[in-house]
Design a protein around this motif. Sequence first.
Motif, PDB file in Angstrom:
ATOM      1  N   ALA A 135       0.836  -1.203   0.000  1.00 44.61           N
ATOM      2  CA  ALA A 135       0.000   0.000   0.000  1.00 44.61           C
ATOM      3  C   ALA A 135       0.871   1.252   0.000  1.00 44.61           C
ATOM      4  N   LYS A 136       1.964   1.200   0.726  1.00 47.19           N
ATOM      5  CA  LYS A 136       2.892   2.339   0.760  1.00 47.19           C
ATOM      6  C   LYS A 136       3.478   2.594  -0.625  1.00 47.19           C
ATOM      7  N   VAL A 137       3.843   1.517  -1.311  1.00 43.00           N
ATOM      8  CA  VAL A 137       4.388   1.634  -2.670  1.00 43.00           C
ATOM      9  C   VAL A 137       3.325   2.224  -3.601  1.00 43.00           C
ATOM     10  N   LEU A 138       2.095   1.706  -3.517  1.00 46.49           N
ATOM     11  CA  LEU A 138       1.004   2.204  -4.368  1.00 46.49           C
ATOM     12  C   LEU A 138       0.745   3.689  -4.106  1.00 46.49           C
ATOM     13  N   LYS A 139       0.811   4.086  -2.841  1.00 41.66           N
ATOM     14  CA  LYS A 139       0.586   5.496  -2.488  1.00 41.66           C
ATOM     15  C   LYS A 139       1.655   6.380  -3.133  1.00 41.66           C
ATOM     16  N   GLU A 140       2.898   5.941  -3.080  1.00 40.88           N
ATOM     17  CA  GLU A 140       3.984   6.708  -3.693  1.00 40.88           C
ATOM     18  C   GLU A 140       3.800   6.786  -5.212  1.00 40.88           C
ATOM     19  N   GLU A 141       3.375   5.677  -5.818  1.00 39.26           N
ATOM     20  CA  GLU A 141       3.129   5.685  -7.264  1.00 39.26           C
ATOM     21  C   GLU A 141       2.016   6.669  -7.619  1.00 39.26           C
ATOM     22  N   MET A 142       0.956   6.693  -6.807  1.00 40.12           N
ATOM     23  CA  MET A 142      -0.147   7.626  -7.070  1.00 40.12           C
ATOM     24  C   MET A 142       0.322   9.067  -6.915  1.00 40.12           C
ATOM     25  N   LYS A 143       1.167   9.335  -5.930  1.00 38.35           N
ATOM     26  CA  LYS A 143       1.718  10.685  -5.758  1.00 38.35           C
ATOM     27  C   LYS A 143       2.515  11.096  -6.987  1.00 38.35           C
ATOM     28  N   ASP A 144       3.328  10.156  -7.481  1.00 39.49           N
ATOM     29  CA  ASP A 144       4.142  10.451  -8.665  1.00 39.49           C
ATOM     30  C   ASP A 144       3.262  10.725  -9.884  1.00 39.49           C
ATOM     31  N   LYS A 145       2.206   9.925 -10.067  1.00 38.42           N
ATOM     32  CA  LYS A 145       1.291  10.140 -11.188  1.00 38.42           C
ATOM     33  C   LYS A 145       0.601  11.488 -11.070  1.00 38.42           C
ATOM     34  N   PHE A 146       0.164  11.838  -9.855  1.00 39.39           N
ATOM     35  CA  PHE A 146      -0.484  13.123  -9.642  1.00 39.39           C
ATOM     36  C   PHE A 146       0.481  14.260  -9.959  1.00 39.39           C
ATOM     37  N   LYS A 147       1.703  14.135  -9.474  1.00 41.23           N
ATOM     38  CA  LYS A 147       2.709  15.165  -9.714  1.00 41.23           C
ATOM     39  C   LYS A 147       2.954  15.332 -11.210  1.00 41.23           C
ATOM     40  N   GLU A 148       3.067  14.210 -11.916  1.00 42.69           N
ATOM     41  CA  GLU A 148       3.300  14.244 -13.363  1.00 42.69           C
ATOM     42  C   GLU A 148       2.129  14.919 -14.087  1.00 42.69           C
ATOM     43  N   ARG A 149       0.916  14.542 -13.733  1.00 43.64           N
ATOM     44  CA  ARG A 149      -0.260  15.154 -14.372  1.00 43.64           C
ATOM     45  C   ARG A 149      -0.321  16.645 -14.103  1.00 43.64           C
ATOM     46  N   PHE A 150      -0.009  17.025 -12.869  1.00 39.53           N
ATOM     47  CA  PHE A 150      -0.031  18.435 -12.512  1.00 39.53           C
ATOM     48  C   PHE A 150       0.993  19.215 -13.322  1.00 39.53           C
ATOM     49  N   ASN A 152       2.235  18.344 -16.223  1.00 39.62           N
ATOM     50  CA  ASN A 152       1.839  18.334 -17.630  1.00 39.62           C
ATOM     51  C   ASN A 152       0.772  19.373 -17.929  1.00 39.62           C
ATOM     52  N   ARG A 153       0.061  19.808 -16.918  1.00 46.45           N
ATOM     53  CA  ARG A 153      -0.960  20.845 -17.095  1.00 46.45           C
ATOM     54  C   ARG A 153      -0.391  22.241 -16.903  1.00 46.45           C
ATOM     55  N   GLY A 154       0.924  22.322 -16.769  1.00 39.65           N
ATOM     56  CA  GLY A 154       1.557  23.635 -16.673  1.00 39.65           C
ATOM     57  C   GLY A 154       1.776  24.105 -15.259  1.00 39.65           C
ATOM     58  N   GLY A 155       1.463  23.273 -14.284  1.00 37.21           N
ATOM     59  CA  GLY A 155       1.661  23.662 -12.893  1.00 37.21           C
ATOM     60  C   GLY A 155       3.080  23.411 -12.452  1.00 37.21           C
ATOM     61  N   LYS A 156       3.445  24.055 -11.376  1.00 34.24           N
ATOM     62  CA  LYS A 156       4.756  23.833 -10.791  1.00 34.24           C
ATOM     63  C   LYS A 156       4.546  23.063  -9.509  1.00 34.24           C
ATOM     64  N   SER A 157       5.298  22.024  -9.332  1.00 37.29           N
ATOM     65  CA  SER A 157       5.131  21.208  -8.141  1.00 37.29           C
ATOM     66  C   SER A 157       6.452  20.570  -7.778  1.00 37.29           C
ATOM     67  N   ASP A 158       6.618  20.327  -6.484  1.00 34.45           N
ATOM     68  CA  ASP A 158       7.707  19.483  -6.023  1.00 34.45           C
ATOM     69  C   ASP A 158       7.143  18.584  -4.951  1.00 34.45           C
ATOM     70  N   ALA A 159       7.930  17.709  -4.435  1.00 33.10           N
ATOM     71  CA  ALA A 159       7.436  16.716  -3.486  1.00 33.10           C
ATOM     72  C   ALA A 159       6.832  17.359  -2.255  1.00 33.10           C
ATOM     73  N   SER A 160       7.311  18.537  -1.870  1.00 29.30           N
ATOM     74  CA  SER A 160       6.770  19.187  -0.672  1.00 29.30           C
ATOM     75  C   SER A 160       5.362  19.724  -0.889  1.00 29.30           C
ATOM     76  N   ASP A 161       4.925  19.852  -2.146  1.00 34.95           N
ATOM     77  CA  ASP A 161       3.575  20.341  -2.419  1.00 34.95           C
ATOM     78  C   ASP A 161       2.521  19.295  -2.137  1.00 34.95           C
ATOM     79  N   LEU A 162       2.906  18.032  -2.126  1.00 38.47           N
ATOM     80  CA  LEU A 162       1.944  16.952  -1.937  1.00 38.47           C
ATOM     81  C   LEU A 162       1.713  16.701  -0.529  1.00 38.47           C
TER      82      LEU A 162
END
Length: 162
Positions: A135-150, A152-162
């Motif tokens: 579950a921890k691995v899946l959560k990290e993967e979902m965070k990475d996917k969210f970060k990537e999508r964000f 790709n939409r022109g947003g700025k994000s880093d790990a501290s934003d999540l």
Amino acid sequence: MKKLVTAFIAVALVAIGTIFVFAQKADDNKGHKRGGLHRRGFGRIAKQLNLTDVQKEQMKQIKETSKAKIQPLRESMKSIRQQISAATADGKFDEAQVQNLATQQANITAQLTVEKERAKSQMHAVLTSEQQAQAKVLKEEMKDKFKERFQNRGGKSDASDL
């Protein structure tokens, strides 16, 4: 300064409450094809974690218990939003009344957060240690996917934003 800090906290808590409102609206859309987003997401995660039927039933019970506790709080939030809207309609503004309502809203938001985290903790306890690690691995993967999508939409994000 104290009023400014109080106002900032109230606004932050109202923003958190808004997240719960959107979550409720997504939950209300379960009637459409394939059972709604939340149900499909749980099924996918249950499959990835290889949950047993007993675990699935325990998770379902935790969710139902939590929902029963959260529903009256959501109704209270809706009532307070309506009161704030009425209190500020047509340019009216009674600071004391709005402050009182914002404080009530902040308290309810805190209760909602506690209940959500309680349910997450109970669900986590249902999992085996291997499932918890997965579950921890899946959560990290979902965070990475969210970060990537964000991004790709022109947003700025880093790990501290999540």
